[in-house]
Structure formats: C-alpha cells, structure tokens
Write a protein that holds these residues in place. Structure first.
Motif, PDB file in Angstrom:
ATOM      1  N   ARG A  13      88.624   8.772 -48.454  1.00  0.00           N
ATOM      2  CA  ARG A  13      90.148   7.863 -48.735  1.00  0.00           C
ATOM      3  C   ARG A  13      90.011   6.965 -47.373  1.00  0.00           C
ATOM      4  N   LEU A  14      89.615   7.377 -46.172  1.00  0.00           N
ATOM      5  CA  LEU A  14      89.594   6.436 -44.928  1.00  0.00           C
ATOM      6  C   LEU A  14      88.704   5.420 -45.005  1.00  0.00           C
ATOM      7  N   ALA A  15      87.398   5.668 -45.592  1.00  0.00           N
ATOM      8  CA  ALA A  15      86.259   4.544 -45.656  1.00  0.00           C
ATOM      9  C   ALA A  15      86.883   3.546 -46.903  1.00  0.00           C
ATOM     10  N   LEU A  16      87.566   4.044 -47.710  1.00  0.00           N
ATOM     11  CA  LEU A  16      88.141   3.296 -48.936  1.00  0.00           C
ATOM     12  C   LEU A  16      89.159   2.188 -48.073  1.00  0.00           C
ATOM     13  N   TYR A  17      90.239   2.855 -47.354  1.00  0.00           N
ATOM     14  CA  TYR A  17      91.049   1.959 -46.718  1.00  0.00           C
ATOM     15  C   TYR A  17      90.229   0.976 -45.903  1.00  0.00           C
ATOM     16  N   LEU A  18      89.631   1.264 -45.044  1.00  0.00           N
ATOM     17  CA  LEU A  18      88.773   0.393 -44.080  1.00  0.00           C
ATOM     18  C   LEU A  18      88.038  -0.717 -44.737  1.00  0.00           C
ATOM     19  N   HIS A  19      87.338  -0.480 -45.875  1.00  0.00           N
ATOM     20  CA  HIS A  19      86.957  -1.262 -46.697  1.00  0.00           C
ATOM     21  C   HIS A  19      87.816  -2.576 -47.188  1.00  0.00           C
ATOM     22  N   ARG A  20      88.946  -1.910 -47.605  1.00  0.00           N
ATOM     23  CA  ARG A  20      89.938  -3.100 -48.291  1.00  0.00           C
ATOM     24  C   ARG A  20      90.242  -4.040 -46.793  1.00  0.00           C
ATOM     25  N   GLN A  21      90.255  -3.435 -45.754  1.00  0.00           N
ATOM     26  CA  GLN A  21      90.767  -4.071 -44.457  1.00  0.00           C
ATOM     27  C   GLN A  21      89.490  -5.263 -44.275  1.00  0.00           C
ATOM     28  N   VAL A  22      88.459  -4.776 -44.236  1.00  0.00           N
ATOM     29  CA  VAL A  22      87.309  -5.935 -43.911  1.00  0.00           C
ATOM     30  C   VAL A  22      87.073  -6.773 -45.111  1.00  0.00           C
ATOM     31  N   ILE A  23      86.962  -6.513 -46.327  1.00  0.00           N
ATOM     32  CA  ILE A  23      86.874  -7.155 -47.581  1.00  0.00           C
ATOM     33  C   ILE A  23      88.129  -7.602 -48.086  1.00  0.00           C
ATOM     34  N   ARG A  24      88.561  -8.978 -47.796  1.00  0.00           N
ATOM     35  CA  ARG A  24      89.657  -9.332 -48.432  1.00  0.00           C
ATOM     36  C   ARG A  24      89.529  -9.803 -49.782  1.00  0.00           C
ATOM     37  N   PRO A  25      90.383  -9.429 -50.742  1.00  0.00           N
ATOM     38  CA  PRO A  25      90.131  -9.818 -52.060  1.00  0.00           C
ATOM     39  C   PRO A  25      90.582 -11.529 -52.184  1.00  0.00           C
ATOM     40  N   ILE A  35      79.183   6.828 -46.177  1.00  0.00           N
ATOM     41  CA  ILE A  35      80.043   6.422 -47.333  1.00  0.00           C
ATOM     42  C   ILE A  35      79.632   4.977 -47.619  1.00  0.00           C
ATOM     43  N   VAL A  36      79.330   4.712 -48.845  1.00  0.00           N
ATOM     44  CA  VAL A  36      78.827   3.248 -49.181  1.00  0.00           C
ATOM     45  C   VAL A  36      79.774   2.791 -50.130  1.00  0.00           C
ATOM     46  N   ILE A  37      80.447   1.723 -50.019  1.00  0.00           N
ATOM     47  CA  ILE A  37      81.601   1.104 -50.961  1.00  0.00           C
ATOM     48  C   ILE A  37      81.352  -0.117 -51.306  1.00  0.00           C
ATOM     49  N   GLU A  38      81.199  -0.493 -52.567  1.00  0.00           N
ATOM     50  CA  GLU A  38      81.270  -1.799 -53.082  1.00  0.00           C
ATOM     51  C   GLU A  38      82.232  -2.240 -53.991  1.00  0.00           C
ATOM     52  N   ASN A  39      82.745  -3.510 -53.993  1.00  0.00           N
ATOM     53  CA  ASN A  39      83.813  -3.798 -54.623  1.00  0.00           C
ATOM     54  C   ASN A  39      85.154  -2.759 -54.783  1.00  0.00           C
ATOM     55  N   GLY A  40      85.409  -2.089 -53.680  1.00  0.00           N
ATOM     56  CA  GLY A  40      86.465  -1.180 -53.653  1.00  0.00           C
ATOM     57  C   GLY A  40      86.264   0.196 -54.209  1.00  0.00           C
ATOM     58  N   ARG A  41      84.781   0.511 -54.653  1.00  0.00           N
ATOM     59  CA  ARG A  41      84.421   1.826 -55.345  1.00  0.00           C
ATOM     60  C   ARG A  41      83.429   2.422 -54.426  1.00  0.00           C
ATOM     61  N   VAL A  42      83.267   3.585 -54.475  1.00  0.00           N
ATOM     62  CA  VAL A  42      82.351   4.392 -53.860  1.00  0.00           C
ATOM     63  C   VAL A  42      81.078   4.089 -54.544  1.00  0.00           C
ATOM     64  N   ILE A  43      80.105   4.016 -53.956  1.00  0.00           N
ATOM     65  CA  ILE A  43      78.637   4.109 -54.697  1.00  0.00           C
ATOM     66  C   ILE A  43      77.729   5.223 -54.415  1.00  0.00           C
ATOM     67  N   THR A  44      77.960   5.750 -52.940  1.00  0.00           N
ATOM     68  CA  THR A  44      77.330   7.133 -52.748  1.00  0.00           C
ATOM     69  C   THR A  44      77.988   7.625 -51.517  1.00  0.00           C
ATOM     70  N   THR A  45      77.939   9.021 -51.442  1.00  0.00           N
ATOM     71  CA  THR A  45      78.452   9.856 -50.232  1.00  0.00           C
ATOM     72  C   THR A  45      77.339  10.706 -49.698  1.00  0.00           C
ATOM     73  N   ARG A  46      77.130  10.693 -48.695  1.00  0.00           N
ATOM     74  CA  ARG A  46      75.955  11.661 -48.011  1.00  0.00           C
ATOM     75  C   ARG A  46      76.401  12.278 -47.057  1.00  0.00           C
ATOM     76  N   ILE A  47      76.110  13.637 -46.690  1.00  0.00           N
ATOM     77  CA  ILE A  47      76.419  14.501 -45.335  1.00  0.00           C
ATOM     78  C   ILE A  47      75.420  14.050 -44.551  1.00  0.00           C
TER      79      ILE A  47
END
Length: 165
Positions: A153-165, A88-100
């Motif tokens: 949802r978990l990836a978006l949560y984790l992203h928020r934890q490592v990228i502080r606004p 799961i790739v996230i940038e600026n709090g939004r999913v860019i892509t998801t791949r299995i």
C-alpha cells in the motif's frame, strides 16, 4: 551542520541498500537509467505513511528508482521482532512484482513463497488507500502478511506521488 551529516548518512545508508539489492534492480531498471532517487517523508507524506502503516516509517526517506512510468521501491517493515525488506515494482499504478529481499524473523517466512507473492500482481490502490482486492493470509505468518500488505500500500501511494497522471 547536523542536517548535512544526517543527509550524508542517509544517502550512504541508502547507497548500501542499492548495492546490496542490485540484482533485483537490474531485472527491472535498465542500466543507463539506474540512478537512485530519494523520497523524503515530510508533511502530508509523513502523515499518509502513518495512516497506511499505523506508525511512522522507520527512516526519514526511502530510496527508489524510476524508468518511465515504472518505479522500484525497497521498503522495510517490522514483523514481530525483526525488520524484513521487500522490493516492490510498480508500473502505471499497478504492482508488477513483489519480492522479499531480506527476512530475519523466525516465523512468517512463508511470505517469501512465489505462490503467495503472485497475489499482489496487478493490484492497485483504491481512492481510500486500500488494496484493490483481497490478499489471502497464511496461517502462522499473520504479522508478516499484514506487514507486507502495508508495504505494498505504501509503495503504491509513493508511486502516485512521483508519477503524476
């Protein structure tokens, strides 16, 4: 001593993950910045993961990669009988892509379809830790669909934890 061995074992297994999925990482993180980091599930993060997934994450930590405001997560979730692995790739709090990246279940493989996965593009996490829009399900793949939604949802949560606004 046990702690050192546990940490070493985790890093070795996480390193194998990095090598195994290197082609996915190469698409999203530039080579000079492709250094694996580790996010540990401790304290409030462990509890948040339980709330999001409905169970504890199966590992003590997860590998991730970061380039600026972009993060790449390789996460696993159990389907009916086996685990599947998603990138799961996230940038600026939004999913860019998801791949299995790996799927071993006899059913539910339809979640690997690019048309299904496109639904996740641009999705965000709301303040109550839900996805910002509805994801259509797939008949016969209910457990896989639910599992992937939890991982996003978990990836978006984790992203928020490592990228502080």
């Amino acid at each position: 001593m046990k702690w050192i061995l546990l940490t070493l074992g985790l890093c070795v297994s996480a390193g194998a993950t990095a090598g195994q999925y290197d082609d996915f990482l190469q698409q999203w993180i530039d080579a000079p910045e492709r250094h694996q980091k580790v996010f540990w599930f401790t304290g409030k993060h462990k509890q948040a993961a339980i709330r999001i997934l409905g169970h504890p994450y199966p590992r003590l930590a997860v590998p991730y990669w970061q380039q600026g405001s972009r993060t790449v997560w390789i996460l696993q979730e159990k389907g009916k009988d086996e685990y599947f692995i998603a990138g799961i790739v996230i940038e600026n709090g939004r999913v860019i892509t998801t791949r299995i990246l790996e799927f071993k279940e006899p059913r539910g493989w339809e979640i690997m379809d690019p048309g299904y996965l496109r639904q996740y593009r641009g999705i965000e996490l709301t303040d109550d830790q839900r996805l910002s829009r509805t994801i259509d399900g797939i008949t016969g793949a209910t457990l896989s669909v639910r599992g992937l939604k939890r991982l996003v949802r978990l990836a978006l949560y984790l992203h928020r934890q490592v990228i502080r606004p």
